[in-house]
Design a protein around this motif. Structure first.
Motif, mmCIF file in Angstrom:
data_model
loop_
_atom_site.group_PDB
_atom_site.id
_atom_site.type_symbol
_atom_site.label_atom_id
_atom_site.label_comp_id
_atom_site.label_asym_id
_atom_site.label_seq_id
_atom_site.Cartn_x
_atom_site.Cartn_y
_atom_site.Cartn_z
ATOM 1 N N ASP A 86 49.056 34.902 45.221
ATOM 2 C CA ASP A 86 49.876 33.705 45.074
ATOM 3 C C ASP A 86 49.719 32.772 46.264
ATOM 4 O OD1 ASP A 86 50.807 34.673 42.661
ATOM 5 O OD2 ASP A 86 52.524 35.674 43.585
ATOM 6 N N GLY A 87 48.494 32.659 46.773
ATOM 7 C CA GLY A 87 48.223 31.751 47.864
ATOM 8 C C GLY A 87 48.596 32.255 49.242
ATOM 9 N N THR A 88 49.050 33.498 49.344
ATOM 10 C CA THR A 88 49.437 34.077 50.629
ATOM 11 C C THR A 88 48.400 35.094 51.067
ATOM 12 O OG1 THR A 88 51.788 33.784 50.142
ATOM 13 C CG2 THR A 88 51.222 35.360 51.867
ATOM 14 N N TYR A 89 48.031 35.049 52.335
ATOM 15 C CA TYR A 89 47.041 35.975 52.875
ATOM 16 C C TYR A 89 47.729 37.215 53.429
ATOM 17 C CZ TYR A 89 43.658 38.053 56.067
ATOM 18 O OH TYR A 89 42.841 38.938 56.720
ATOM 19 N N TYR A 90 47.157 38.386 53.133
ATOM 20 C CA TYR A 90 47.660 39.668 53.626
ATOM 21 C C TYR A 90 46.517 40.414 54.311
ATOM 22 C CZ TYR A 90 51.542 38.768 50.421
ATOM 23 O OH TYR A 90 52.601 38.201 49.759
ATOM 24 N N GLU A 91 46.812 41.025 55.420
ATOM 25 C CA GLU A 91 45.812 41.787 56.141
ATOM 26 C C GLU A 91 45.483 43.082 55.413
ATOM 27 O OE1 GLU A 91 47.009 42.417 60.136
ATOM 28 O OE2 GLU A 91 47.216 40.276 60.601
ATOM 29 N N ASP A 92 44.368 43.678 55.787
ATOM 30 C CA ASP A 92 43.949 44.936 55.181
ATOM 31 C C ASP A 92 45.023 46.001 55.377
ATOM 32 O OD1 ASP A 92 41.875 46.361 53.786
ATOM 33 O OD2 ASP A 92 41.586 47.524 55.628
ATOM 34 N N LYS A 93 45.261 46.793 54.339
ATOM 35 C CA LYS A 93 46.260 47.868 54.300
ATOM 36 C C LYS A 93 47.687 47.350 54.141
ATOM 37 C CE LYS A 93 43.585 51.360 56.792
ATOM 38 N NZ LYS A 93 43.577 52.323 57.912
ATOM 39 N N ALA A 94 47.848 46.069 53.935
ATOM 40 C CA ALA A 94 49.176 45.548 53.643
ATOM 41 C C ALA A 94 49.614 46.023 52.266
ATOM 42 C CB ALA A 94 49.179 44.027 53.706
ATOM 43 N N ILE A 95 50.906 46.191 52.084
ATOM 44 C CA ILE A 95 51.471 46.650 50.815
ATOM 45 C C ILE A 95 52.488 45.632 50.334
ATOM 46 C CG2 ILE A 95 52.733 48.473 49.623
ATOM 47 C CD1 ILE A 95 51.824 50.406 51.806
ATOM 48 N N ILE A 96 52.382 45.218 49.091
ATOM 49 C CA ILE A 96 53.358 44.320 48.493
ATOM 50 C C ILE A 96 53.869 44.951 47.203
ATOM 51 C CG2 ILE A 96 52.302 42.247 49.477
ATOM 52 C CD1 ILE A 96 51.114 41.665 46.716
ATOM 53 N N ARG A 97 55.028 44.472 46.767
ATOM 54 C CA ARG A 97 55.600 44.979 45.527
ATOM 55 C C ARG A 97 55.625 43.862 44.505
ATOM 56 N NH1 ARG A 97 61.241 48.417 44.823
ATOM 57 N NH2 ARG A 97 61.012 48.852 42.602
ATOM 58 N N GLU A 98 55.078 44.144 43.341
ATOM 59 C CA GLU A 98 55.099 43.204 42.237
ATOM 60 C C GLU A 98 55.863 43.848 41.086
ATOM 61 O OE1 GLU A 98 54.202 40.126 42.112
ATOM 62 O OE2 GLU A 98 53.409 40.085 44.153
ATOM 63 N N ASN A 99 57.114 43.410 40.917
ATOM 64 C CA ASN A 99 57.992 43.983 39.908
ATOM 65 C C ASN A 99 58.154 45.482 40.172
ATOM 66 O OD1 ASN A 99 59.572 44.410 37.647
ATOM 67 N ND2 ASN A 99 58.225 43.336 36.236
ATOM 68 N N CYS A 100 57.687 46.357 39.287
ATOM 69 C CA CYS A 100 57.880 47.794 39.496
ATOM 70 C C CYS A 100 56.644 48.470 40.070
ATOM 71 C CB CYS A 100 58.280 48.467 38.185
ATOM 72 S SG CYS A 100 56.976 48.531 36.931
ATOM 73 N N ASN A 101 55.637 47.701 40.445
ATOM 74 C CA ASN A 101 54.396 48.279 40.949
ATOM 75 C C ASN A 101 54.148 47.909 42.405
ATOM 76 O OD1 ASN A 101 52.933 49.735 38.696
ATOM 77 N ND2 ASN A 101 53.361 47.774 37.679
ATOM 78 N N TYR A 102 53.455 48.811 43.117
ATOM 79 C CA TYR A 102 53.050 48.579 44.492
ATOM 80 C C TYR A 102 51.547 48.306 44.531
ATOM 81 C CZ TYR A 102 57.567 50.606 45.720
ATOM 82 O OH TYR A 102 58.907 50.851 45.836
ATOM 83 N N CYS A 103 51.170 47.327 45.324
ATOM 84 C CA CYS A 103 49.766 46.983 45.488
ATOM 85 C C CYS A 103 49.393 47.093 46.958
ATOM 86 C CB CYS A 103 49.489 45.568 44.990
ATOM 87 S SG CYS A 103 49.764 45.337 43.216
ATOM 88 N N THR A 104 48.264 47.764 47.251
ATOM 89 C CA THR A 104 47.781 47.934 48.612
ATOM 90 C C THR A 104 46.452 47.212 48.765
ATOM 91 O OG1 THR A 104 48.811 50.119 48.717
ATOM 92 C CG2 THR A 104 47.161 49.611 50.383
ATOM 93 N N CYS A 105 46.324 46.452 49.846
ATOM 94 C CA CYS A 105 45.068 45.760 50.138
ATOM 95 C C CYS A 105 44.124 46.733 50.831
ATOM 96 C CB CYS A 105 45.338 44.550 51.033
ATOM 97 S SG CYS A 105 43.834 43.659 51.507
ATOM 98 N N LEU A 106 43.033 47.078 50.164
ATOM 99 C CA LEU A 106 42.053 48.007 50.727
ATOM 100 C C LEU A 106 40.657 47.413 50.571
ATOM 101 C CD1 LEU A 106 43.380 51.433 49.362
ATOM 102 C CD2 LEU A 106 43.598 50.550 51.679
ATOM 103 N N GLY A 107 40.027 47.141 51.696
ATOM 104 C CA GLY A 107 38.665 46.623 51.651
ATOM 105 C C GLY A 107 38.544 45.300 50.946
ATOM 106 N N GLY A 108 39.566 44.454 51.061
ATOM 107 C CA GLY A 108 39.508 43.141 50.446
ATOM 108 C C GLY A 108 39.898 43.100 48.991
#
Length: 493
Positions: A140-162
């Motif tokens: 959504d236009g926001t930058y997150y560093e590697d290994k950052a974790i965000i929550r989208e509704n009931c799911n978790y998303c982890t940034c791994l290797g881009g």
């Protein structure tokens, strides 16, 4: 000390401290209404608008992952011993499943909890419309560093290797399902109930219903003899609160406690006691009394039987909601029974303890007659409500019912074009308080008016309308009612 340090110091101090004021009420204040005490942080389900408000602060920073739960292992439910020393924060962090009920990055949870303990499926492709970067990810236009974790509704998303790697739970609130319902001509509109945002579909059915399917004994109960003559006219519109002002009690919120069996029974009983006592007793009755003290329904927040609940009302009785207030919040919580009673020779129950709420003096116990079954006929149900008060109904809940916002509900089947994981049903009990019709006598426009137990923010101020006369979701299959315990002389006991 900076403002941020002040907040951190206050929160960390509050986490493991219990402060008692006045009458023994546990209070622990923090800077947001969602903090109760320590790890007992209520699940807050963020809407899209709310998430946008804080994306620029906490959500932008990358979370330190490290190896905590990976080495310690993950524990089921809440387990305060399932902890690791968190060197970077000089404090203890946790690896139990209770952390799933707290916001991502919460200070009590180990930083790698969501990656290690929340069933991340690392084989899934990145989510659509989220371009990958060499050293980080965007959403959504926001930058997150590697290994950052965000929550989208009931799911978790982890940034791994881009790339984003996300869990694949089916959420209780599905925006595409809401859009499909609202685009169709179903007679009702769907919406995002904020208390459901962030829950999985499975947890919604597990925590927000709670009535067991009727037992064979209950289903074999004889119906009362029909009382409506063929030519008797019944009004086009009726709601119990119009006929009995101040006697009908509004919807409560069972929260994440699977106890609709207790809420619907207590509410119907309270209305009928007020009506049958001609307003002498108008207190709402305590569902918590049933949840904690009905030993036949020892499952409490894990579901119960309405026949056992009515038996308890007849034999033991309930105190008022103000005497024994509702304190449950989570399905795995347990609150012991704090009320007891003894019966006299006439079967009238008398309390042997004071109210758990010391602000309330009256511990009077209310009782009902044995329950009876109303014929599964539209007109018979209408006459019963009009003459004697609201009734209890058992219905089947489908995945789209949680999304109800307004209109005359009818199960849409909008999820049938999805996988079976998107389709569920369960048993629920509600209170029918009246009926109505729109657009003349067309059967598509006739409806029941029912009170749910999901709070006032859900549906139409806590109520919903549902198709009448066609046994929609089985709501006309099993209708239960009872009389308040009244002496032959007319004095309410």
């Amino acid at each position: 000390m900076s403002s941020g340090e002040n907040h951190t110091f206050f929160f960390n101090s509050c986490k493991r401290m219990m402060v008692f004021f006045g009458y023994g009420i546990l209070l622990c204040f923090t800077f947001t209404e969602y903090f109760v005490s320590g790890r007992n942080l209520g699940t807050h389900l963020y809407s899209a608008e709310e998430r946008n408000l804080f994306r620029g602060s906490r959500a932008k920073r990358a979370l330190d992952i490290g190896s905590y739960c990976e080495k310690r292992g993950c524990c089921q439910n809440r387990n305060d011993d399932c902890s690791v020393w968190y060197f970077q924060k000089n404090s203890t962090c946790y690896c139990d499943k209770f952390c799933d009920q707290e916001p991502v990055g919460h200070a009590d949870c180990c930083p790698d909890f969501w990656l290690v303990c929340s069933d991340m499926n690392l084989q899934n492709p990145p989510t659509p419309n989220t371009p990958s970067l060499e050293n980080g990810c965007t959403a959504d236009g926001t930058y997150y560093e590697d290994k950052a974790i965000i929550r989208e509704n009931c799911n978790y998303c982890t940034c791994l290797g881009g790339q984003w790697k996300c869990t694949q739970y089916i959420c209780l609130v599905q925006t595409d399902l809401i859009e499909d319902i609202n685009a169709g001509d179903f007679g009702w509109k769907a919406g995002n109930h904020s208390d459901f945002w962030g829950m999985t579909l499975d947890k919604g059915f597990e925590d927000r219903l709670g009535t067991f399917p009727p037992s064979p004994a209950l289903l074999s109960m004889n119906e009362m003899a029909g009382r409506v003559s063929f030519d008797e006219e019944l009004p086009l519109f009726f709601i119990a609160s119009y006929k009995w002002p101040q006697y009908i009690h509004g919807p409560l919120d069972q929260k994440n406690c699977a106890a609709s069996w207790a809420f619907s029974t207590a509410s119907v009983a309270a209305d009928r006691i007020a009506i049958h006592s001609q307003g002498h007793f108008t207190s709402n009755l305590s569902p918590q009394n049933l949840i904690s003290c009905d030993t036949h329904n020892h499952n409490g927040c894990h579901g119960g039987n309405i026949d056992s609940a009515w038996w308890f009302l007849r034999k033991r009785g309930l105190v008022s909601h103000s005497c024994y207030p509702y304190v449950m919040d989570k399905n795995d919580a347990y609150v012991p029974c704090n009320m007891s009673s003894i019966s006299d020779k006439r079967g009238k129950s008398h309390p042997t303890a004071k109210c758990p709420n010391r602000l309330e003096d009256s511990n009077y116990i209310y009782q009902c007659s044995p329950p009876y079954r109303v014929p599964s006929s539209e007109r018979e149900i209408m006459k019963e409500i009009m003459e004697n008060g609201p009734v209890q109904a058992v219905m089947t809940v489908h995945e789209d019912f949680f999304l109800y916002k307004t209109g005359i509900y009818k199960h849409t089947g909008a999820a049938q074009n999805k996988s079976e994981r998107h389709q569920k049903n369960g048993t629920h009990s509600v209170k029918i308080v009246g009926w109505g019709a729109t657009g003349g006598t067309d059967r598509r426009h006739k409806f029941w008016i029912a009170a749910n137990s999901w709070g006032r923010k859900w549906g139409e101020n806590g109520y919903f309308r549902i198709l009448r006369g066609e046994n929609e979701c089985g709501i006309e299959d099993l209708i239960i009612a009872a009389w308040g315990s009244v002496t032959p002389a007319g004095e309410f006991e």
